[in-house]
Design an enzyme around this catalytic site. Structure first.
Site, short mmCIF file in Angstrom:
data_model
loop_
_atom_site.label_atom_id
_atom_site.label_comp_id
_atom_site.label_asym_id
_atom_site.label_seq_id
_atom_site.Cartn_x
_atom_site.Cartn_y
_atom_site.Cartn_z
N SER A 273 0.79 -1.23 0.00
CA SER A 273 0.00 0.00 0.00
C SER A 273 0.82 1.28 0.00
CB SER A 273 -0.96 0.01 1.20
OG SER A 273 -2.10 -0.77 0.93
N LYS B 57 0.34 3.88 -2.75
CA LYS B 57 -0.67 4.94 -2.71
C LYS B 57 -0.03 6.33 -2.65
CE LYS B 57 -4.47 2.29 -0.60
NZ LYS B 57 -3.90 0.97 -0.35
N SER C 287 -5.75 3.79 4.28
CA SER C 287 -5.30 2.84 3.28
C SER C 287 -6.49 2.34 2.47
CB SER C 287 -4.57 1.65 3.92
OG SER C 287 -3.78 0.99 2.96
#
Length: 494
Positions: free
Chosen positions: A160, A163, A331
Site C-alpha cells: 500500500s 498509494k 489505506s
C-alpha cells in the site's frame, strides 16, 4: 486467499494553509520553507491537545482524525493518564514525545551528520523480522539530499505504500480542489432518467437523496409522474474486478457506487462487498426517487442518456485533497483506484487498470522523479506485480514537502500519525519517543511489509524515508522492526 489488511481508525481532513500562515517561513529561504513542514507537523499535534475542544470540529484543514482522537482522550476518564486530576486537560497521545523533541535538541546528535545514519540504520536492517530482502532510503527534505541508501534503486513490491505515488500523480494532474461529479440526466421527452457515475467511490445515500429530490422537482415541474431509470458507468472501462477479487479489501471498480460497495455500514477496512455496485446504487436511487414522488416503471437498466437529454441534478465529491488524505490515512483501496482513473481521464487515457498505469507513470516522469524500475500496475498496491524503489518513494515525499509544490501537501497531511491515527493508530508506544514524530504510509501483503513517510529529527528537520521488505514471515515482527527504523530517525545516535 485474502491478503492481510491494514486496519485504519479514522477519516482525515486538512487545513495546511492555516498552519503555514502562523509559522511564516522567511521569504526566499527554501530550506526554512521545508523546515516549516516539519515544524507544522510538530506544532499541529501540540496545539491540537489544547485547542480541539475550544475550536470545535474542522471541516477542512487540521485533520479530523486527530481532532476526534483528542476529544476521545479528553473524555477517557484518565485511562491513559492516571496521574491527571479529574477534569484536567489531557495531552494528545503525541504530546510527550513532541515536547521532548522540542526541548531536548541541544546535546543530541544530528542524525544527518556524516556516518551517523549508517551507524544507526544498517544494524536495524539486519533484524530477522525484516525477511530476506530489504531496501531503504532517507532524504533530508530541506536540501533534497539522499542521506542514507541501502538498495535504494532496487525495485520492490510496495504493497500500500504505492498509494503515495497514486496520490502524487492525481494531485499533480488534477489539483487539490478537483471534485468528482455524479449527475442525473433526463431525456428530451422526460420519460427516462439516467444516473451518471463520474467515479466517486464515496458517494453516499444522503448524496443520492439530494440528487433524487432535485430530479423529482424538475420532473414534477414538467408534469412527469413515472419514469424509466437507467444508469451509466461508461466513464470507466476495462475489467471491473481487481486481480485479487472478489475480496473484502476492494469492491469491483465502477464509475458508480455508493459507500464503496460496502454492505455492512462500515466506512473503512475490509468489509463484505456487493458484486454489482452500479446496480445497487441505481436501485437505491430509484427508491429515493419514489420517496420524492416520482416512481420508476421497472428495475433500473444499464444505459446512456440519449441525444437531447438535460442535466437536472449534480453532486460533487469532497475535494481531491480530502480524498487523498482518506486514501492514505485509511489505506483506502477503492479511493486509490478511483484516483488512478481520474488521473487517466485527465491524461486522455482509458479509465482502466492499463490506462491508469500509463497515466500515472507518465505523470511521475514529468515531475522528474526516478521512475526507473517502477511498474505501477494498480493504484492500491494490492497487486504483487507493482514495483517501486525506495528512492522513488522518498523522492515523491520530498517533492510533497517542496514549497514549489503546494498542491502536493495533502500527501504529507494524509499520512497516518504514529500512535495517533489511521493505520499507525495502534503502533508506536509512548515509551518509543516517536509518537507524533513519525507520519507514514504502511504497506502489508503476505510476506511483504513496508513503511514510507516522514520523521522529525532531533533538530526539527523533516526526513523523508522509505523502508521496503519482502520474505517476511511474521507481520508483527516486521512491523516492529520497521517502526524501530523510523524511530531511530527521531532519536539520532546516542
Amino acid at each position: 486467499m485474502a491478503e492481510p489488511v491494514e486496519r485504519p481508525t479514522n477519516e482525515p481532513l486538512n487545513r495546511w494553509d492555516e498552519w503555514k500562515d502562523r509559522l511564516s517561513p522567511v521569504p526566499g529561504d527554501r530550506s526554512n520553507d521545508r523546515r516549516f513542514v516539519a515544524g507544522a507537523a510538530v506544532l499541529g499535534l501540540v496545539v491540537a491537545a489544547g485547542a480541539a475542544l475550544a475550536a470545535g470540529p474542522w471541516d477542512s484543514g487540521q485533520r479530523k482524525a486527530e481532532h476526534d482522537r483528542v476529544v476521545a482522550a479528553e473524555h477517557s476518564g484518565g485511562a491513559h493518564h492516571p496521574g491527571n486530576p479529574p477534569g484536567a486537560p489531557r495531552p494528545a497521545p503525541s504530546a510527550a514525545a513532541v515536547l521532548a523533541a522540542l526541548g531536548e535538541t541541544s546535546g543530541r546528535t544530528d542524525p544527518v551528520a556524516a556516518g551517523t545514519l549508517d551507524t544507526v540504520l544498517t544494524p536495524l536492517l539486519k533484524a530477522p523480522g525484516l525477511g530476506t530482502v530489504s531496501a531503504a532510503a532517507v532524504v533530508d527534505t530541506a536540501t533534497g539530499t539522499q542521506v542514507y541508501a541501502h538498495g535504494a534503486t532496487k525495485p520492490m513490491t510496495p504493497a500500500s505504500t504505492v498509494k503515495i505515488a497514486t496520490s502524487v500523480a492525481a494531485l499533480s494532474a488534477l489539483g487539490p480542489d478537483h471534485r468528482i461529479p455524479t449527475t442525473v440526466r433526463v431525456s428530451k421527452d422526460s420519460g427516462t432518467v439516467t444516473l451518471v457515475g463520474g467515479g466517486d467511490p464515496t458517494l453516499d445515500r444522503s448524496a443520492l437523496r439530494a440528487l433524487a429530490t432535485d430530479t423529482a422537482r424538475a420532473l414534477r415541474d414538467g408534469g412527469t409522474e413515472k419514469v424509466r431509470l437507467t444508469y451509466d458507468t461508461s466513464r470507466y472501462s476495462g475489467p471491473a474486478l481487481h486481480p485479487i477479487s472478489p475480496n473484502e479489501n476492494i469492491a469491483p471498480v465502477s464509475a458508480l457506487m455508493v459507500d464503496e460497495g460496502r454492505l455492512d455500514g462500515s466506512d473503512h477496512g475490509p468489509a463484505p462487498r456487493t458484486a454489482d455496485p452500479a446496480l445497487d446504487a441505481a436501485r437505491a436511487f430509484a427508491e429515493l426517487l419514489g420517496d420524492a414522488g416520482v416512481p420508476t416503471r421497472s428495475d433500473p437498466a444499464s444505459g446512456r442518456a440519449g441525444s437531447g437529454a438535460r442535466t437536472v441534478a449534480t453532486h460533487l465529491s469532497k475535494p481531491l485533497s480530502a480524498l487523498v488524505e482518506r486514501a492514505l490515512t485509511n489505506s483506502d483501496n477503492d479511493i486509490a483506484e478511483a484516483l488512478v482513473r481520474q488521473t487517466a481521464l485527465k491524461a486522455g487515457e482509458p479509465a482502466s487498470f492499463a490506462g491508469g498505469r500509463r497515466a500515472v507513470t507518465n505523470r511521475l516522469k514529468g515531475l522528474g522523479v526516478p521512475v526507473t524500475g517502477a511498474d505501477l500496475v494498480d493504484g492500491s498496491g494490492l497487486n504483487r506485480k507493482d514495483k517501486v524503489t525506495a528512492g522513488l518513494l522518498t523522492s515523491l515525499l520530498a517533492l510533497a514537502a517542496d514549497p514549489d509544490h503546494p498542491e502536493l501537501r495533502p500527501v504529507l497531511t494524509g499520512l497516518p500519525v504514529a500512535g495517533f491515527s489511521g493505520t499507525l493508530g495502534d503502533r508506536y508506544s509512548a515509551e518509543s519517543g516517536a509518537t507524533g514524530l513519525v507520519r507514514a504510509k504502511t504497506g502489508t501483503l503476505t510476506g511483504v511489509n513496508a513503511l514510507a513517510g516522514t520523521a522529525v529529527d532531533p533538530r526539527g528537520r523533516l526526513l523523508a524515508f522509505a523502508f521496503l521488505t519482502s520474505g517476511t514471515t511474521s507481520p508483527g515482527e516486521a512491523e516492529a522492526s520497521l517502526d524501530a527504523l523510523a524511530t531511530a530517525l527521531t532519536r539520532g545516535a546516542r
